[in-house]
Design a protein around this motif. Structure first.
Motif, PDB file in Angstrom:
ATOM      1  N   CYS A 230     -31.502 -43.551 -21.128  1.00  0.00           N
ATOM      2  CA  CYS A 230     -31.305 -44.926 -21.591  1.00  0.00           C
ATOM      3  C   CYS A 230     -30.184 -45.531 -20.755  1.00  0.00           C
ATOM      4  O   CYS A 230     -29.121 -44.942 -20.599  1.00  0.00           O
ATOM      5  CB  CYS A 230     -30.934 -44.936 -23.067  1.00  0.00           C
ATOM      6  SG  CYS A 230     -30.376 -46.534 -23.653  1.00  0.00           S
TER       7      CYS A 230
ATOM      8  N   VAL B 288     -28.361 -47.925 -21.399  1.00  0.00           N
ATOM      9  CA  VAL B 288     -27.250 -48.490 -22.166  1.00  0.00           C
ATOM     10  C   VAL B 288     -26.285 -47.381 -22.582  1.00  0.00           C
ATOM     11  O   VAL B 288     -25.096 -47.430 -22.303  1.00  0.00           O
ATOM     12  CB  VAL B 288     -27.743 -49.269 -23.395  1.00  0.00           C
ATOM     13  CG1 VAL B 288     -26.579 -49.654 -24.298  1.00  0.00           C
ATOM     14  CG2 VAL B 288     -28.492 -50.532 -22.958  1.00  0.00           C
ATOM     15  N   CYS B 289     -26.824 -46.330 -23.234  1.00  0.00           N
ATOM     16  CA  CYS B 289     -25.936 -45.278 -23.717  1.00  0.00           C
ATOM     17  C   CYS B 289     -25.908 -44.069 -22.771  1.00  0.00           C
ATOM     18  O   CYS B 289     -25.117 -43.152 -22.965  1.00  0.00           O
ATOM     19  CB  CYS B 289     -26.339 -44.844 -25.119  1.00  0.00           C
ATOM     20  SG  CYS B 289     -28.011 -44.161 -25.197  1.00  0.00           S
TER      21      CYS B 289
ATOM     22  N   PHE C 161     -33.494 -39.076 -23.423  1.00  0.00           N
ATOM     23  CA  PHE C 161     -34.428 -39.181 -24.545  1.00  0.00           C
ATOM     24  C   PHE C 161     -35.836 -38.800 -24.118  1.00  0.00           C
ATOM     25  O   PHE C 161     -36.215 -39.014 -22.960  1.00  0.00           O
ATOM     26  CB  PHE C 161     -34.458 -40.611 -25.084  1.00  0.00           C
ATOM     27  CG  PHE C 161     -33.187 -41.035 -25.742  1.00  0.00           C
ATOM     28  CD1 PHE C 161     -32.982 -40.786 -27.098  1.00  0.00           C
ATOM     29  CD2 PHE C 161     -32.182 -41.653 -25.011  1.00  0.00           C
ATOM     30  CE1 PHE C 161     -31.791 -41.173 -27.706  1.00  0.00           C
ATOM     31  CE2 PHE C 161     -30.999 -42.038 -25.612  1.00  0.00           C
ATOM     32  CZ  PHE C 161     -30.796 -41.796 -26.967  1.00  0.00           C
TER      33      PHE C 161
ATOM     34  N   CYS D 281     -33.373 -46.682 -25.289  1.00  0.00           N
ATOM     35  CA  CYS D 281     -33.605 -45.826 -26.451  1.00  0.00           C
ATOM     36  C   CYS D 281     -33.673 -46.686 -27.712  1.00  0.00           C
ATOM     37  O   CYS D 281     -33.089 -47.763 -27.790  1.00  0.00           O
ATOM     38  CB  CYS D 281     -32.522 -44.761 -26.571  1.00  0.00           C
ATOM     39  SG  CYS D 281     -30.991 -45.346 -27.310  1.00  0.00           S
TER      40      CYS D 281
ATOM     41  N   CYS E 126     -30.393 -47.894 -29.296  1.00  0.00           N
ATOM     42  CA  CYS E 126     -29.737 -49.019 -28.610  1.00  0.00           C
ATOM     43  C   CYS E 126     -30.468 -50.334 -28.891  1.00  0.00           C
ATOM     44  O   CYS E 126     -29.848 -51.365 -29.135  1.00  0.00           O
ATOM     45  CB  CYS E 126     -29.650 -48.763 -27.103  1.00  0.00           C
ATOM     46  SG  CYS E 126     -28.408 -47.518 -26.698  1.00  0.00           S
TER      47      CYS E 126
HETATM   48 ZN   LIG Z   1     -29.470 -45.917 -25.609  1.00  0.00          ZN
END
Ligand SMILES: [Zn+2]
Ligand SMILES: [Zn+2]
Ligand SMILES: [Zn+2]
Ligand SMILES: [Zn+2]
Ligand SMILES: [Zn+2]
Ligand SMILES: [Zn+2]
Ligand SMILES: [Zn+2]
Length: 541
Positions: free
Chosen positions: A130, A132-133, A137, A152, A155
């Motif tokens: 992901c 963002v984080c 995943f 994900c 997020c």
């Molecule tokens: Zn994420």
């Protein structure tokens, strides 16, 4: 986002009607015997509906489905298109025509891929990061939007929640500068699991966007609110509607019905009348003294020919002494609808302005007051007379039906209001001191001619309205003569027809001859002899 300045505004068009419908309308009207052959046919009633909390989602779904079917897109894309174009379907077509599908879609935040089929698109492997984080995943824990951006689910969920909490009605993708509107099904699904409150709020946003970003839907302005919103058809924004709660209003500005005065002028007038010193308005509204004995005079009927206790007749509108003759033409030998700027040079400007204002205000108020009396007092009297006639004349089929009285009374009320408001229009159109109403320099020469035409129509309407008022105020004895009834019926029907034609002419003259002379174009609602169009409660039908 909604400021797409290429979306054209609604255009006012007298002749846009479907021919078939117009013919039907004409036939109906003929049956009622209300139109002369040379009368321009009023437009068909606006296609207006009252929407409640319960029917809101059905009404919205109707528009969504239409776009989904015609353009073969999913619901959230149809919604994005509609919101972008303020729910004007004709505007979407216009853009498709001029710009093509790709550009129209892109501008509304829609990117279409050939083969989504709900599967994550273009994911590089079974396990992804992901952006963002930065966690890892499996594809099952990741959602991809139509733009191809994937993140994900956790997020996404936080993003959706933050958007809903900050009141955003459209949720866009988390990709950097990505304008794509997220699939609302994904939003709902992810929010529902984690934040049910936010999910409900998002649902409400979707519904409300139909009311708030929609030029064809407005809340009924009733106080206390009746809970309905009114939807009109495309191109019918300048229309007067009546909510099922009974309130009639101007759809364009939400004020009470005010045609044939345009919204801008009506708004200025209300501000002016409320702002004018109380004394001025009180004096204008309440004092008339007899031109002979100078005693105060009270008026208690709708008719404007008033007689003082001393026997002097006068015209209530201007206070001038007149004769007592009032047969077939207002007050015989008296006319005062035109503003005559007497002693123009002697009186200073301020005085002249006040004098001018009082001229128009007086007539506006007097016809408004007459309307109230004719509604509150004459109305019940007419109803009584209808009952009396129907009971007495049962054996006379031609006279038994006394609905002509009701019809004529309704025509009287309607045209009284047209008259009253026509003075507000005239105040601004013919030299009101407000510079919001300016005429094109090149058109200034045409103004006096058009003004003359308007004032002739207005004068004719005025005298015929007074005749109709007088006729309807005539009481019958306990046993009416058949001959009297027959004559009154004929006269009332003729007069009702005449005032209707004159009203139509005034509207047409204002819209076609006078308003085009203004720098800032204005539009008035089409003339409706039966008052504002009735909105029907929206059902699934
Ligand atoms: Zn994420
Ligand atoms: Zn994106
Ligand atoms: Zn209402
Ligand atoms: Zn308005
Ligand atoms: Zn007197
Ligand atoms: Zn009269
Ligand atoms: Zn007069």
């Amino acid at each position: 986002m909604a400021s797409d300045d290429e979306c054209y505004d609604y255009e006012y068009d007298y002749d846009e009607d479907d021919d078939d419908e117009q013919e039907e309308e004409a036939m109906e009207a003929d049956e009622e015997g209300l139109f002369e052959d040379d009368t321009p046919m009023p437009d068909r009633p606006a296609d207006c509906w009252a929407i409640t909390q319960e029917s809101l989602s059905i009404a919205q779904q109707q528009d969504l489905s239409m776009v989904m079917t015609l353009l073969n897109v999913k619901q959230h894309n149809a919604r994005a298109l509609l919101i972008h174009h303020r729910w004007k379907i004709d505007c979407i077509y216009d853009h498709l025509d001029r710009k093509g599908r790709d550009r129209t879609f892109r501008e509304a935040g829609i990117v279409l891929h050939e083969n989504i089929n709900g599967k994550p698109l273009g994911l590089p492997s079974r396990v992804v990061n992901c952006m963002v984080c930065f966690d890892e995943f499996s594809v099952g824990a990741v959602s991809t939007m139509e733009c191809g951006h994937y993140f994900c689910n956790d997020c996404w969920t936080e993003h959706f929640k933050a958007c809903v909490e900050s009141g955003k009605k459209q949720i866009r993708c988390m990709g950097v500068k990505c304008p794509v509107v997220c699939d609302e099904a994904v939003v709902q699904q992810l929010l529902a699991g984690e934040y049910p409150d936010a999910a409900r709020r998002f649902d409400r946003f979707l519904l409300e966007s139909y009311l708030e970003n929609n030029d064809s839907v407005k809340w009924c302005p009733s106080v206390p609110h009746c809970g309905r919103a009114i939807r009109v058809g495309a191109g019918e924004r300048y229309t007067e509607v009546e909510c099922p709660c009974g309130l009639g209003f101007c759809f364009a500005c939400a004020a009470g019905a005010h045609s044939p005065c345009p919204c801008t002028m009506w708004d200025m007038w209300e501000v002016k009348c409320n702002g004018e010193s109380e004394t001025v308005n009180w004096i204008l509204a309440n004092t008339k003294s007899c031109p002979k004995c100078f005693n105060p005079i009270v008026k208690d009927g709708g008719c404007n020919l008033v007689t003082c206790k001393c026997g002097q007749h006068l015209c209530w509108k201007c206070g001038g002494a007149t004769g007592g003759a009032h047969d077939w033409d207002s007050i015989v030998g008296h006319s005062c609808n035109r503003f005559v700027g007497e002693e123009k040079k002697k009186v200073d400007n301020a005085k002249r302005n006040l004098h001018r204002y009082t001229h128009y205000y007086d007539r506006f108020k007097i016809h408004g007051d007459s309307h109230k009396l004719e509604h509150d007092k004459l109305g019940p009297a007419v109803d009584e007379r209808v009952k009396l006639l129907e009971a007495l004349l049962q054996d006379q089929p031609l006279l038994h039906d006394a609905s002509w009285l009701t019809e004529a009374h309704r025509g009287l009320l309607q045209s009284r209001q047209v008259l009253s408001r026509s003075y507000v229009f005239a105040y601004y159109m013919f030299g009101g001191d407000d510079d919001k109403v300016r005429t094109w320099p090149k058109h200034r020469g045409s103004l006096p001619i058009a003004q003359g035409l308007f004032e002739n129509y207005q004068e004719e309407l005025e005298s015929n309205v007074e005749r109709l008022s007088k006729l309807l105020a005539t009481e019958y004895g306990p046993v009416p003569e058949e001959e009297d009834v027959r004559r009154d019926k004929q006269n009332a029907m003729n007069l009702a027809k005449i005032v209707q034609t004159r009203c139509g002419e005034i509207y047409k003259c204002i819209q076609d001859e006078l308003l085009p002379l203004l720098l800032d174009p204005m539009i008035i609602a089409a003339y409706r002899p039966r008052g504002p169009d009735k909105a029907k409660d929206f059902t699934t039908a």
